[in-house]
Design an enzyme around this catalytic site. Structure first.
Site, PDB file in Angstrom:
ATOM      1  N   ASN A   4      12.571 -17.153 -15.500  1.00 41.07           N
ATOM      2  CA  ASN A   4      11.799 -17.420 -14.281  1.00 41.07           C
ATOM      3  C   ASN A   4      12.826 -17.498 -13.153  1.00 41.07           C
ATOM      4  O   ASN A   4      13.491 -18.515 -12.989  1.00 41.07           O
ATOM      5  CB  ASN A   4      11.038 -18.736 -14.441  1.00 41.07           C
ATOM      6  CG  ASN A   4      10.374 -19.195 -13.150  1.00 41.07           C
ATOM      7  OD1 ASN A   4      10.279 -18.425 -12.189  1.00 41.07           O
ATOM      8  ND2 ASN A   4       9.929 -20.449 -13.122  1.00 41.07           N
ATOM      9  N   TRP A   5      12.943 -16.412 -12.429  1.00 35.72           N
ATOM     10  CA  TRP A   5      13.973 -16.363 -11.382  1.00 35.72           C
ATOM     11  C   TRP A   5      13.646 -17.273 -10.206  1.00 35.72           C
ATOM     12  O   TRP A   5      14.503 -17.538  -9.361  1.00 35.72           O
ATOM     13  CB  TRP A   5      14.117 -14.931 -10.859  1.00 35.72           C
ATOM     14  CG  TRP A   5      14.826 -13.983 -11.783  1.00 35.72           C
ATOM     15  CD1 TRP A   5      15.204 -14.220 -13.090  1.00 35.72           C
ATOM     16  CD2 TRP A   5      15.224 -12.640 -11.490  1.00 35.72           C
ATOM     17  NE1 TRP A   5      15.823 -13.103 -13.610  1.00 35.72           N
ATOM     18  CE2 TRP A   5      15.846 -12.121 -12.649  1.00 35.72           C
ATOM     19  CE3 TRP A   5      15.122 -11.831 -10.363  1.00 35.72           C
ATOM     20  CZ2 TRP A   5      16.365 -10.829 -12.703  1.00 35.72           C
ATOM     21  CZ3 TRP A   5      15.635 -10.528 -10.417  1.00 35.72           C
ATOM     22  CH2 TRP A   5      16.252 -10.041 -11.575  1.00 35.72           C
ATOM     23  N   LYS A   6      12.411 -17.717 -10.112  1.00 32.31           N
ATOM     24  CA  LYS A   6      11.957 -18.510  -8.956  1.00 32.31           C
ATOM     25  C   LYS A   6      12.264 -17.725  -7.668  1.00 32.31           C
ATOM     26  O   LYS A   6      12.299 -16.504  -7.693  1.00 32.31           O
ATOM     27  CB  LYS A   6      12.586 -19.904  -8.965  1.00 32.31           C
ATOM     28  CG  LYS A   6      12.379 -20.589 -10.331  1.00 32.31           C
ATOM     29  CD  LYS A   6      12.622 -22.055 -10.322  1.00 32.31           C
ATOM     30  CE  LYS A   6      12.370 -22.615 -11.724  1.00 32.31           C
ATOM     31  NZ  LYS A   6      12.459 -24.049 -11.787  1.00 32.31           N
ATOM     32  N   HIS A  21       2.775 -23.038 -12.860  1.00 34.28           N
ATOM     33  CA  HIS A  21       4.093 -23.676 -12.905  1.00 34.28           C
ATOM     34  C   HIS A  21       4.017 -25.007 -12.155  1.00 34.28           C
ATOM     35  O   HIS A  21       3.311 -25.121 -11.150  1.00 34.28           O
ATOM     36  CB  HIS A  21       5.148 -22.753 -12.278  1.00 34.28           C
ATOM     37  CG  HIS A  21       6.536 -23.252 -12.513  1.00 34.28           C
ATOM     38  ND1 HIS A  21       7.084 -24.257 -11.753  1.00 34.28           N
ATOM     39  CD2 HIS A  21       7.457 -22.916 -13.441  1.00 34.28           C
ATOM     40  CE1 HIS A  21       8.302 -24.512 -12.219  1.00 34.28           C
ATOM     41  NE2 HIS A  21       8.555 -23.702 -13.240  1.00 34.28           N
ATOM     42  N   GLU A  39       5.905 -26.362 -10.119  1.00 36.49           N
ATOM     43  CA  GLU A  39       6.235 -26.283  -8.684  1.00 36.49           C
ATOM     44  C   GLU A  39       5.019 -25.820  -7.887  1.00 36.49           C
ATOM     45  O   GLU A  39       4.804 -26.264  -6.750  1.00 36.49           O
ATOM     46  CB  GLU A  39       7.446 -25.340  -8.494  1.00 36.49           C
ATOM     47  CG  GLU A  39       8.724 -26.013  -9.000  1.00 36.49           C
ATOM     48  CD  GLU A  39       9.816 -25.071  -9.490  1.00 36.49           C
ATOM     49  OE1 GLU A  39       9.754 -23.858  -9.224  1.00 36.49           O
ATOM     50  OE2 GLU A  39      10.739 -25.566 -10.165  1.00 36.49           O
ATOM     51  N   GLU A  62       6.620 -27.502 -20.098  1.00 39.20           N
ATOM     52  CA  GLU A  62       7.760 -27.796 -19.234  1.00 39.20           C
ATOM     53  C   GLU A  62       7.622 -29.201 -18.666  1.00 39.20           C
ATOM     54  O   GLU A  62       6.921 -29.403 -17.665  1.00 39.20           O
ATOM     55  CB  GLU A  62       7.818 -26.798 -18.073  1.00 39.20           C
ATOM     56  CG  GLU A  62       7.985 -25.358 -18.507  1.00 39.20           C
ATOM     57  CD  GLU A  62       8.591 -24.511 -17.390  1.00 39.20           C
ATOM     58  OE1 GLU A  62       9.616 -23.868 -17.668  1.00 39.20           O
ATOM     59  OE2 GLU A  62       8.071 -24.513 -16.272  1.00 39.20           O
ATOM     60  N   GLY A  86      15.230 -28.106 -13.836  1.00 40.87           N
ATOM     61  CA  GLY A  86      16.301 -28.015 -12.852  1.00 40.87           C
ATOM     62  C   GLY A  86      17.114 -29.286 -12.707  1.00 40.87           C
ATOM     63  O   GLY A  86      17.864 -29.447 -11.754  1.00 40.87           O
ATOM     64  N   SER A 126      15.612 -26.977 -18.094  1.00 43.79           N
ATOM     65  CA  SER A 126      17.060 -27.063 -18.321  1.00 43.79           C
ATOM     66  C   SER A 126      17.504 -26.483 -19.658  1.00 43.79           C
ATOM     67  O   SER A 126      18.427 -27.005 -20.288  1.00 43.79           O
ATOM     68  CB  SER A 126      17.539 -28.512 -18.159  1.00 43.79           C
ATOM     69  OG  SER A 126      17.318 -28.950 -16.817  1.00 43.79           O
ATOM     70  N   GLY A 155      14.719 -21.182 -16.220  1.00 49.14           N
ATOM     71  CA  GLY A 155      14.899 -21.029 -14.779  1.00 49.14           C
ATOM     72  C   GLY A 155      16.336 -20.695 -14.434  1.00 49.14           C
ATOM     73  O   GLY A 155      16.786 -19.560 -14.549  1.00 49.14           O
ATOM     74  N   GLY A 156      17.078 -21.719 -14.013  1.00 54.30           N
ATOM     75  CA  GLY A 156      18.443 -21.520 -13.512  1.00 54.30           C
ATOM     76  C   GLY A 156      19.319 -20.647 -14.402  1.00 54.30           C
ATOM     77  O   GLY A 156      20.039 -19.769 -13.905  1.00 54.30           O
TER      78      GLY A 156
HETATM   79  P1  PGA Z   1      15.121 -24.693 -15.297  1.00 52.05           P
HETATM   80  O1  PGA Z   1      13.645 -24.230 -14.862  1.00 52.05           O
HETATM   81  O2  PGA Z   1      15.453 -23.910 -16.550  1.00 52.05           O
HETATM   82  O3  PGA Z   1      15.987 -24.337 -14.144  1.00 52.05           O
HETATM   83  O4  PGA Z   1      15.050 -26.154 -15.570  1.00 52.05           O
HETATM   84  C1  PGA Z   1      12.651 -23.941 -15.795  1.00 52.05           C
HETATM   85  C2  PGA Z   1      11.370 -23.554 -15.108  1.00 52.05           C
HETATM   86  O5  PGA Z   1      11.048 -24.163 -14.067  1.00 52.05           O
HETATM   87  O6  PGA Z   1      10.653 -22.646 -15.562  1.00 52.05           O
END
Ligand code: PGA
Length: 246
Positions: free
Chosen positions: A9-11, A95, A97, A166, A172, A210, A231-232
């Protein structure tokens, strides 16, 4: 037998030049072991780029969100049909967010999952509790409420989605759920899915929050953990591929 799936997930990250390099490295580096899937979910403007770079490879791509509406006067929104035109296999929906900052309710998330499926996309439905909810002992109630809202709308079609657990406090933050904590929630989700429909017991359940190369193996050892939403760590080819190969 269920396969494994790792999704990046590149966001809201990326740029034409960086994406070219990252996608090329992934394409070269992914050996596609049997029953293992790899995908990246990129921002809308880069869907064409992912399609161009990954077509004919074993790596799939997708969107990070879709509109629940089919089309019309929804300024700034992107429909499932538009996303599907770029060859997407997946669309992340719900998600945390989006739930937290864009006010997406359980009902909207269910509508988005329904729209994605109808367009031939596989929705990756995210569920997860906040830190306050975990500390209040409501983790189970929260994730089941989020899952049930989608299941109620989809019925037996719930078997066609992917679920990502999640925990919001792990996203993150560098803090992951322990493999045992993650497995406990995945087991619960699996049991609930099998009550909705026998076939839904085989839905892929990804863990997210994470995930890194050095904790992926321990997480993937959980009997009900079928992969990860990353994500990251999905922004660095080496790290992301190491997770996928774990
Ligand atoms: P993260 O994000 O791996 O940076 O914690 C995961 C996500 O939000 O899908």
């Amino acid at each position: 037998m269920r396969g494994k799936l790792v999704v990046g997930n590149w966001k809201m990250n990326g740029g034409l030049r960086q994406n070219d390099a990252l996608l090329a490295e992934l394409r070269v580096g992914w050996t596609a072991p049997p029953m293992r899937g790899l995908a990246v979910c990129v921002s809308y403007p880069y869907l064409w780029q992912a399609q161009a770079a990954l077509s004919g490879s074993a790596i799939a791509w997708g969107a990070q969100n879709v509109s629940e509406h089919a089309g019309g006067a929804y300024t700034g929104e992107v429909s499932v049909a538009m996303v599907a035109e770029f060859g997407c296999r997946y669309a992340i929906v719900g998600h945390s967010e989006r739930r937290a900052w864009y006010g997406e309710s359980d009902g909207v998330v269910a509508a988005k999952a329904t729209a994605a499926l109808a367009a031939g996309l596989t929705p990756i439905v995210c569920v997860g509790e906040t830190l306050a909810e975990r500390e209040a002992g409501t983790t189970e109630a929260v994730v089941l409420r989020q899952l049930d809202a989608v299941a109620a709308k989809l019925g037996e079609r719930i078997g066609a989605v992917v679920i990502a657990y999640e925990p919001v406090w792990a996203i993150g933050t560098g803090r992951t759920a322990s493999p045992a904590e993650a497995q406990t929630v995945h087991r619960l989700l699996r049991k609930r899915l099998s009550r909705v429909d026998a076939a839904a017991a085989d839905v892929l359940l990804l863990y997210g929050g994470s995930v890194k190369a050095d904790n992926a193996k321990a997480l993937f050892a959980g009997a009900d953990i079928d992969g990860a939403l990353v994500g990251g760590a999905s922004l660095k080819a080496d790290e992301f591929l190491a997770i996928a190969h774990a």
